[in-house]
Design a protein around this motif. Structure first.
Motif, PDB file in Angstrom:
ATOM      1  N   GLY A 114      81.035  -8.451 -11.294  1.00  0.00           N
ATOM      2  CA  GLY A 114      80.570  -7.599 -10.200  1.00  0.00           C
ATOM      3  C   GLY A 114      80.695  -6.240 -10.481  1.00  0.00           C
ATOM      4  N   GLU A 115      81.234  -5.442  -9.507  1.00  0.00           N
ATOM      5  CA  GLU A 115      81.535  -3.958  -9.769  1.00  0.00           C
ATOM      6  C   GLU A 115      83.073  -3.416 -10.306  1.00  0.00           C
ATOM      7  OE1 GLU A 115      79.664  -1.110  -8.176  1.00  0.00           O
ATOM      8  OE2 GLU A 115      77.805  -2.543  -8.267  1.00  0.00           O
ATOM      9  N   ALA A 116      83.673  -4.562 -10.892  1.00  0.00           N
ATOM     10  CA  ALA A 116      84.960  -4.764 -11.451  1.00  0.00           C
ATOM     11  C   ALA A 116      85.172  -4.964 -12.556  1.00  0.00           C
ATOM     12  CB  ALA A 116      86.004  -5.125 -10.455  1.00  0.00           C
ATOM     13  N   LEU A 117      86.102  -4.721 -13.356  1.00  0.00           N
ATOM     14  CA  LEU A 117      86.449  -5.365 -14.701  1.00  0.00           C
ATOM     15  C   LEU A 117      87.404  -6.337 -14.612  1.00  0.00           C
ATOM     16  CD1 LEU A 117      86.496  -4.732 -17.792  1.00  0.00           C
ATOM     17  CD2 LEU A 117      88.410  -3.443 -17.345  1.00  0.00           C
ATOM     18  N   LYS A 118      87.336  -7.525 -14.945  1.00  0.00           N
ATOM     19  CA  LYS A 118      88.240  -8.680 -14.700  1.00  0.00           C
ATOM     20  C   LYS A 118      89.146  -8.704 -15.735  1.00  0.00           C
ATOM     21  CE  LYS A 118      87.970 -13.632 -13.847  1.00  0.00           C
ATOM     22  NZ  LYS A 118      87.121 -14.921 -13.708  1.00  0.00           N
ATOM     23  N   ILE A 119      90.311  -8.965 -15.459  1.00  0.00           N
ATOM     24  CA  ILE A 119      91.463  -9.123 -16.106  1.00  0.00           C
ATOM     25  C   ILE A 119      92.234 -10.324 -15.816  1.00  0.00           C
ATOM     26  CG2 ILE A 119      93.915  -7.994 -16.894  1.00  0.00           C
ATOM     27  CD1 ILE A 119      91.816  -5.938 -17.325  1.00  0.00           C
ATOM     28  N   ARG A 120      92.511 -11.109 -17.205  1.00  0.00           N
ATOM     29  CA  ARG A 120      93.256 -12.336 -16.724  1.00  0.00           C
ATOM     30  C   ARG A 120      94.656 -11.940 -17.006  1.00  0.00           C
ATOM     31  NH1 ARG A 120      88.877 -15.174 -20.157  1.00  0.00           N
ATOM     32  NH2 ARG A 120      87.335 -15.969 -18.403  1.00  0.00           N
ATOM     33  N   LEU A 121      95.288 -12.616 -16.278  1.00  0.00           N
ATOM     34  CA  LEU A 121      96.983 -11.831 -16.220  1.00  0.00           C
ATOM     35  C   LEU A 121      97.933 -13.392 -16.376  1.00  0.00           C
ATOM     36  CD1 LEU A 121      98.405  -9.210 -16.341  1.00  0.00           C
ATOM     37  CD2 LEU A 121      98.626  -9.536 -13.648  1.00  0.00           C
ATOM     38  N   ALA A 122      98.775 -13.346 -17.263  1.00  0.00           N
ATOM     39  CA  ALA A 122      99.644 -14.449 -17.653  1.00  0.00           C
ATOM     40  C   ALA A 122     101.038 -14.237 -16.891  1.00  0.00           C
ATOM     41  CB  ALA A 122     100.046 -14.339 -19.467  1.00  0.00           C
ATOM     42  N   ALA A 123     100.582 -14.187 -15.665  1.00  0.00           N
ATOM     43  CA  ALA A 123     102.002 -13.794 -14.626  1.00  0.00           C
ATOM     44  C   ALA A 123     101.537 -14.553 -13.241  1.00  0.00           C
ATOM     45  CB  ALA A 123     102.168 -12.422 -14.286  1.00  0.00           C
ATOM     46  N   PRO A 124     102.615 -15.250 -12.835  1.00  0.00           N
ATOM     47  CA  PRO A 124     102.332 -15.789 -11.616  1.00  0.00           C
ATOM     48  C   PRO A 124     102.086 -14.929 -10.266  1.00  0.00           C
ATOM     49  CG  PRO A 124     104.775 -15.936 -11.740  1.00  0.00           C
ATOM     50  CD  PRO A 124     104.004 -15.440 -12.967  1.00  0.00           C
ATOM     51  N   PRO A 125     101.289 -15.175  -9.354  1.00  0.00           N
ATOM     52  CA  PRO A 125     101.042 -14.159  -8.216  1.00  0.00           C
ATOM     53  C   PRO A 125     102.217 -14.184  -7.144  1.00  0.00           C
ATOM     54  CG  PRO A 125      99.866 -16.012  -7.900  1.00  0.00           C
ATOM     55  CD  PRO A 125     100.399 -16.517  -9.250  1.00  0.00           C
ATOM     56  N   VAL A 126     103.566 -14.019  -7.446  1.00  0.00           N
ATOM     57  CA  VAL A 126     104.634 -14.417  -6.738  1.00  0.00           C
ATOM     58  C   VAL A 126     105.341 -12.915  -6.695  1.00  0.00           C
ATOM     59  CG1 VAL A 126     106.763 -15.372  -6.545  1.00  0.00           C
ATOM     60  CG2 VAL A 126     104.596 -16.690  -7.435  1.00  0.00           C
ATOM     61  N   GLU A 127     105.665 -12.562  -5.451  1.00  0.00           N
ATOM     62  CA  GLU A 127     106.829 -11.473  -5.275  1.00  0.00           C
ATOM     63  C   GLU A 127     106.407 -10.181  -6.284  1.00  0.00           C
ATOM     64  OE1 GLU A 127     110.506 -13.095  -5.581  1.00  0.00           O
ATOM     65  OE2 GLU A 127     110.330 -14.628  -4.123  1.00  0.00           O
ATOM     66  N   GLY A 128     105.126 -10.003  -6.389  1.00  0.00           N
ATOM     67  CA  GLY A 128     104.937  -8.760  -6.846  1.00  0.00           C
ATOM     68  C   GLY A 128     104.924  -8.774  -8.508  1.00  0.00           C
ATOM     69  N   LYS A 129     105.188 -10.131  -9.190  1.00  0.00           N
ATOM     70  CA  LYS A 129     105.417 -10.186 -10.449  1.00  0.00           C
ATOM     71  C   LYS A 129     104.110  -9.928 -11.464  1.00  0.00           C
ATOM     72  CE  LYS A 129     109.181 -13.320 -10.633  1.00  0.00           C
ATOM     73  NZ  LYS A 129     109.697 -14.635 -10.812  1.00  0.00           N
ATOM     74  N   ALA A 130     102.792 -10.268 -10.631  1.00  0.00           N
ATOM     75  CA  ALA A 130     101.467  -9.921 -11.220  1.00  0.00           C
ATOM     76  C   ALA A 130     101.319  -8.770 -11.241  1.00  0.00           C
ATOM     77  CB  ALA A 130     100.400 -10.937 -10.471  1.00  0.00           C
ATOM     78  N   ASN A 131     101.655  -8.031 -10.085  1.00  0.00           N
ATOM     79  CA  ASN A 131     101.394  -6.547 -10.025  1.00  0.00           C
ATOM     80  C   ASN A 131     102.068  -5.865 -11.439  1.00  0.00           C
ATOM     81  OD1 ASN A 131      99.437  -6.636  -8.172  1.00  0.00           O
ATOM     82  ND2 ASN A 131     100.892  -6.123  -6.408  1.00  0.00           N
ATOM     83  N   ALA A 132     103.486  -5.960 -11.508  1.00  0.00           N
ATOM     84  CA  ALA A 132     104.356  -5.719 -12.324  1.00  0.00           C
ATOM     85  C   ALA A 132     103.870  -5.953 -13.968  1.00  0.00           C
ATOM     86  CB  ALA A 132     105.755  -6.111 -12.184  1.00  0.00           C
ATOM     87  N   GLU A 133     103.493  -7.229 -14.045  1.00  0.00           N
ATOM     88  CA  GLU A 133     103.108  -7.407 -15.247  1.00  0.00           C
ATOM     89  C   GLU A 133     101.565  -6.600 -15.719  1.00  0.00           C
ATOM     90  OE1 GLU A 133     101.903  -9.342 -18.907  1.00  0.00           O
ATOM     91  OE2 GLU A 133     103.943  -8.747 -17.881  1.00  0.00           O
ATOM     92  N   LEU A 134     100.605  -6.753 -14.489  1.00  0.00           N
ATOM     93  CA  LEU A 134      99.481  -5.927 -14.927  1.00  0.00           C
ATOM     94  C   LEU A 134      99.713  -4.518 -15.367  1.00  0.00           C
ATOM     95  CD1 LEU A 134      96.511  -5.516 -14.176  1.00  0.00           C
ATOM     96  CD2 LEU A 134      96.763  -4.828 -12.259  1.00  0.00           C
TER      97      LEU A 134
END
Length: 97
Positions: free
Chosen positions: A32-52
């Motif tokens: 859509g209006e965003a760039l898609k990023i696949r991330l090798a981190a679980p969406p748990v306790e901010g881990k995905a944000n830190a990895e991103l």
């Protein structure tokens, strides 16, 4: 210019659609209006944000402190600021030729 990339006074701003829990971290094209990023981190306790933020800094060749999450802490739709990078350089790295 892409709708997901905005030029800022100190660098760029990216609108991202993040898919956590992927096999490997990678740019997966536009969503859509965003760039898609696949991330090798679980969406748990901010881990995905830190990895991103870590992965984006490495991928774009900027220091980790240059990448900041502006919004979307608990959402797949995120806005990230990247200081010290111009739009042309970012596009060359983020859009497969």
């Amino acid at each position: 210019m892409k709708t997901w990339l905005t030029v800022q006074p100190t660098g760029i701003r990216l609108t991202l659609h993040v898919q956590p829990g992927a096999r490997k971290s990678e740019v997966a094209g536009e969503h859509g209006e965003a760039l898609k990023i696949r991330l090798a981190a679980p969406p748990v306790e901010g881990k995905a944000n830190a990895e991103l933020l870590r992965w984006l800094a490495d991928y774009l060749g900027v220091p980790r402190k240059a990448v900041t999450l502006l919004s979307g802490e608990r959402n797949r739709h995120k806005i990230v600021a990247v200081d010290g990078l111009d739009a042309a350089a970012a596009l060359a790295m983020l859009v497969p030729q």
